[in-house]
Design a protein around this motif. Structure first.
Motif, PDB file in Angstrom:
ATOM      1  N   TYR A 178       1.177  -1.195  -0.009  1.00 40.92           N
ATOM      2  CA  TYR A 178       0.144  -0.004   0.076  1.00 40.92           C
ATOM      3  C   TYR A 178       0.842   1.308   0.258  1.00 40.92           C
ATOM      4  O   TYR A 178       1.855   1.354   0.706  1.00 40.92           O
ATOM      5  N   ALA A 179       0.424   2.273  -0.751  1.00 47.27           N
ATOM      6  CA  ALA A 179       1.263   3.473  -0.794  1.00 47.27           C
ATOM      7  C   ALA A 179       0.351   4.650  -1.183  1.00 47.27           C
ATOM      8  O   ALA A 179      -0.516   4.413  -1.744  1.00 47.27           O
ATOM      9  N   LEU A 180       0.934   5.687  -0.806  1.00 46.63           N
ATOM     10  CA  LEU A 180       0.174   7.209  -0.869  1.00 46.63           C
ATOM     11  C   LEU A 180       0.766   7.564  -2.190  1.00 46.63           C
ATOM     12  O   LEU A 180       1.870   7.703  -2.467  1.00 46.63           O
ATOM     13  N   LEU A 181      -0.308   8.103  -3.033  1.00 47.07           N
ATOM     14  CA  LEU A 181      -0.115   8.562  -4.088  1.00 47.07           C
ATOM     15  C   LEU A 181      -0.415  10.043  -4.404  1.00 47.07           C
ATOM     16  O   LEU A 181      -1.765  10.386  -4.281  1.00 47.07           O
ATOM     17  N   PHE A 182       0.386  10.812  -4.919  1.00 44.93           N
ATOM     18  CA  PHE A 182      -0.121  12.418  -5.389  1.00 44.93           C
ATOM     19  C   PHE A 182       0.051  12.482  -6.756  1.00 44.93           C
ATOM     20  O   PHE A 182       0.790  11.929  -7.670  1.00 44.93           O
ATOM     21  N   THR A 183      -0.802  13.075  -7.497  1.00 46.73           N
ATOM     22  CA  THR A 183      -1.026  13.403  -8.951  1.00 46.73           C
ATOM     23  C   THR A 183      -1.518  15.059  -8.950  1.00 46.73           C
ATOM     24  O   THR A 183      -2.307  15.584  -8.618  1.00 46.73           O
ATOM     25  N   PHE A 184      -0.561  15.702  -9.970  1.00 42.80           N
ATOM     26  CA  PHE A 184      -0.653  16.992 -10.133  1.00 42.80           C
ATOM     27  C   PHE A 184      -0.994  17.230 -11.626  1.00 42.80           C
ATOM     28  O   PHE A 184      -0.311  16.587 -12.304  1.00 42.80           O
ATOM     29  N   GLY A 185      -2.127  17.932 -11.971  1.00 40.43           N
ATOM     30  CA  GLY A 185      -2.217  18.052 -13.385  1.00 40.43           C
ATOM     31  C   GLY A 185      -2.526  19.544 -13.712  1.00 40.43           C
ATOM     32  O   GLY A 185      -2.913  20.449 -12.899  1.00 40.43           O
ATOM     33  N   ALA A 186      -2.504  19.758 -15.296  1.00 43.76           N
ATOM     34  CA  ALA A 186      -2.584  20.956 -15.785  1.00 43.76           C
ATOM     35  C   ALA A 186      -3.029  20.888 -17.199  1.00 43.76           C
ATOM     36  O   ALA A 186      -2.754  20.057 -17.562  1.00 43.76           O
ATOM     37  N   GLN A 187      -4.085  21.846 -17.470  1.00 40.44           N
ATOM     38  CA  GLN A 187      -4.748  22.035 -18.983  1.00 40.44           C
ATOM     39  C   GLN A 187      -4.703  23.318 -19.231  1.00 40.44           C
ATOM     40  O   GLN A 187      -4.940  24.124 -18.554  1.00 40.44           O
ATOM     41  N   TRP A 188      -4.364  23.477 -20.585  1.00 41.28           N
ATOM     42  CA  TRP A 188      -4.389  24.778 -21.188  1.00 41.28           C
ATOM     43  C   TRP A 188      -4.832  24.945 -22.553  1.00 41.28           C
ATOM     44  O   TRP A 188      -4.263  24.370 -23.425  1.00 41.28           O
ATOM     45  N   ASP A 189      -5.975  25.702 -22.686  1.00 35.28           N
ATOM     46  CA  ASP A 189      -6.501  26.054 -24.219  1.00 35.28           C
ATOM     47  C   ASP A 189      -5.625  27.183 -24.605  1.00 35.28           C
ATOM     48  O   ASP A 189      -5.859  28.324 -24.508  1.00 35.28           O
ATOM     49  N   VAL A 190      -4.642  26.712 -25.455  1.00 35.30           N
ATOM     50  CA  VAL A 190      -3.722  27.565 -26.174  1.00 35.30           C
ATOM     51  C   VAL A 190      -4.375  28.804 -27.024  1.00 35.30           C
ATOM     52  O   VAL A 190      -4.262  29.767 -26.943  1.00 35.30           O
ATOM     53  N   ILE A 191      -5.023  28.181 -27.980  1.00 37.35           N
ATOM     54  CA  ILE A 191      -5.832  28.967 -28.970  1.00 37.35           C
ATOM     55  C   ILE A 191      -7.274  28.151 -29.331  1.00 37.35           C
ATOM     56  O   ILE A 191      -7.261  26.974 -28.793  1.00 37.35           O
ATOM     57  N   ALA A 192      -8.046  28.576 -29.940  1.00 37.45           N
ATOM     58  CA  ALA A 192      -9.100  28.117 -30.266  1.00 37.45           C
ATOM     59  C   ALA A 192      -8.837  26.589 -30.851  1.00 37.45           C
ATOM     60  O   ALA A 192      -8.210  26.592 -32.016  1.00 37.45           O
ATOM     61  N   GLY A 193      -9.601  25.514 -30.359  1.00 34.65           N
ATOM     62  CA  GLY A 193      -9.097  24.267 -31.087  1.00 34.65           C
ATOM     63  C   GLY A 193      -7.981  23.453 -30.267  1.00 34.65           C
ATOM     64  O   GLY A 193      -8.090  22.147 -30.386  1.00 34.65           O
ATOM     65  N   LEU A 194      -6.913  24.120 -29.719  1.00 35.93           N
ATOM     66  CA  LEU A 194      -5.734  23.417 -29.293  1.00 35.93           C
ATOM     67  C   LEU A 194      -5.687  23.410 -27.994  1.00 35.93           C
ATOM     68  O   LEU A 194      -5.649  24.632 -27.310  1.00 35.93           O
ATOM     69  N   THR A 195      -5.440  22.297 -27.186  1.00 36.69           N
ATOM     70  CA  THR A 195      -5.265  22.302 -25.994  1.00 36.69           C
ATOM     71  C   THR A 195      -4.080  21.312 -25.337  1.00 36.69           C
ATOM     72  O   THR A 195      -3.814  20.377 -26.215  1.00 36.69           O
ATOM     73  N   VAL A 196      -3.306  21.850 -24.619  1.00 35.59           N
ATOM     74  CA  VAL A 196      -2.367  21.089 -24.167  1.00 35.59           C
ATOM     75  C   VAL A 196      -2.412  20.563 -22.630  1.00 35.59           C
ATOM     76  O   VAL A 196      -3.080  21.422 -21.811  1.00 35.59           O
TER      77      VAL A 196
END
Length: 459
Positions: A230-248
């Motif tokens: 058993y382990a403790l798990l952290f997840t960090f996330g990010a999303q960015w809509d750069v321009i219309a239609g394009l997301t990273v």
């Protein structure tokens, strides 16, 4: 019907003639063959649309499946929703490349591989904040058991009975939150905190007859091993809509923080002939089973154009230095009889080590709208082996690749999808090593076919 290659049994046959041979490094009490367990990361596809697009959803995750793919996407949900998915049917075939003989098995999975929810923060009316809960089968290998009896006289044995059932699974229980610091939600951040349970099980039994110095002999070897970490798990996330239609998008997951573990190992072996025999016994419920979860980084880019969407993801799993996969807590004994004399030898507790190499896995997937309420989906993903040393590892090496596809139906509140995936790969043959992996293991071809189904409900 299962067919078992004689060559694939070589790893378990040779030790019977000399049951006292113990690996100088691993000290395994019963030198049975290595279980066909593949610990590959990213080999499980979950989610209503995500599973049928190769799991390429780091940038686009925007419903309750964001709990798993990228917690930043939770904030895109306008209201509460539920999502559950499962590989309802799995057919697996393992084939010896050298002989062409194969083992095939199938199973029905009545437990969801993923179930998750997303909702507004209780007692807080915040448009740019969402929270989620999920249970995810993040890694799994459980192809079904093998139970075979056949004539092995060509290998110097008579009747041979062989049974093997092994499984490996990591399940994550997680709470997550998604937040946007800007009003239009074009930039999204997320955090997940989870409890990861990794379980391992290996049941092996081999028995039969052989000829020793022209005299008949009988042998029996069995091992029942299970462990959980058993382990403790952290997840960090990010999303960015750069321009219309394009997301990273991007995710970062530090190594799991180990909390506690359990294990139970029972093994017995005996070889009896006209001039004597050997016997071993070992049972330990206080040994240490460990499985370390690596540092993971993922990036993805998605583009939407009219009726179409496509995304490509890359996930990196960092290497893990060699560590103790299993360490026994009690010694075990070997009893040898010859010419009326009995010799008892006490040996140190068994020790098995494991190391993981760095792995890059890719996924690409997309969908196209084909009606007012339906979309078609296609995907491809890789799950390359993390096994650093295939010869000494207790787990088997195989690079896996998969194609997936399906159809999604979405009404006002209710949605459902159905799809399939075909996974294939090769587990290389092993040359000479020590102890329980001494004898040549033939190259194995893996093929599996899975049927997915999923449902969702938006409140």
């Amino acid at each position: 019907m299962r067919k078992l290659s004689k060559l694939s049994l070589l790893p378990v046959l040779a030790p019977f003639a000399a049951a006292a041979q113990i690996a100088p490094i691993t000290n395994t009490p019963v030198p049975l063959s290595k279980a066909l367990v593949f610990p590959n990361y990213d080999n499980i596809l979950v989610g209503k649309d995500q599973a049928i697009e190769g799991g390429a959803y780091i940038a686009r995750a925007g419903d309750s499946s964001a709990n798993f793919y990228n917690p930043a996407g939770l904030v895109q949900s306008e209201g509460a929703s539920l999502n559950a998915s499962s590989a309802g049917y799995v057919y697996t075939k393992l084939t010896s490349k050298l002989s062409g003989a194969s083992i095939s098995s199938s199973k029905l999975d009545n437990v969801p591989g993923y179930i998750g929810s997303v909702s507004k923060m209780p007692f807080v009316d915040a448009r740019n904040l969402r929270v989620g809960l999920s249970i995810t089968r993040a890694a799994s290998w459980s192809p079904g058991g093998v139970d075979q009896t056949f004539d092995a006289s060509a290998l110097g044995f008579g009747r041979l009975n062989y049974f093997s059932a092994a499984s490996f699974q990591t399940q994550v229980y997680q709470a997550a939150a998604g937040f946007s610091p800007v009003w239009d939600r074009s930039l999204r951040l997320g955090l997940g905190v989870g409890l990861a349970e990794t379980s391992y099980s290996n049941n092996n039994t081999v028995s039969g007859t052989q000829s020793s110095s022209g005299q008949p002999a009988q042998f029996l070897e069995t091992i029942r091993a299970s462990g959980s970490d058993y382990a403790l798990l952290f997840t960090f996330g990010a999303q960015w809509d750069v321009i219309a239609g394009l997301t990273v998008g991007a995710i970062f997951q530090p190594p799991g923080i180990e909390l506690w573990n359990t294990s139970l190992v029972t093994s017995e072996s005996s070889a009896v002939g006209a001039t004597g025999g050997t016997a071993q016994y070992y049972r330990d419920d206080a040994g240490t089973f460990r499985y370390k979860l690596p540092l993971t980084v993922g990036v993805g880019a998605a583009y939407r154009f009219r009726l179409f969407e496509v995304e490509a993801d890359l996930r990196y799993h960092h290497a893990i230095s060699q560590y103790e996969f299993y360490r026994g807590s009690v010694p075990y004994q070997t009893l040898t009889t010859s010419a009326g004399n009995i010799t008892v030898t006490t040996l140190p507790p068994p020790l098995v080590r494991y190391a993981a190499k760095r792995v890059f896995n890719g996924a690409i997937g997309g969908k196209a709208r084909i009606g007012a309420h339906s979309t078609v989906h296609l995907g491809f993903n890789t799950a390359l082996s993390p096994v650093a040393d295939p010869v000494t590892s207790p787990l088997r090496e195989a690079n896996l690749y998969a194609f997936s596809g399906g159809v999604d139906f979405q009404l006002t509140h209710f949605g459902a999808s159905v799809g399939a995936a075909y996974q294939f790969g090769t587990s290389p043959g092993q040359s000479a090593a020590t102890g329980n992996v001494t004898i040549l293991q033939s190259e194995i071809l893996l093929r599996s076919f899975s049927v997915f189904y999923a449902i969702s409900y938006d409140f």
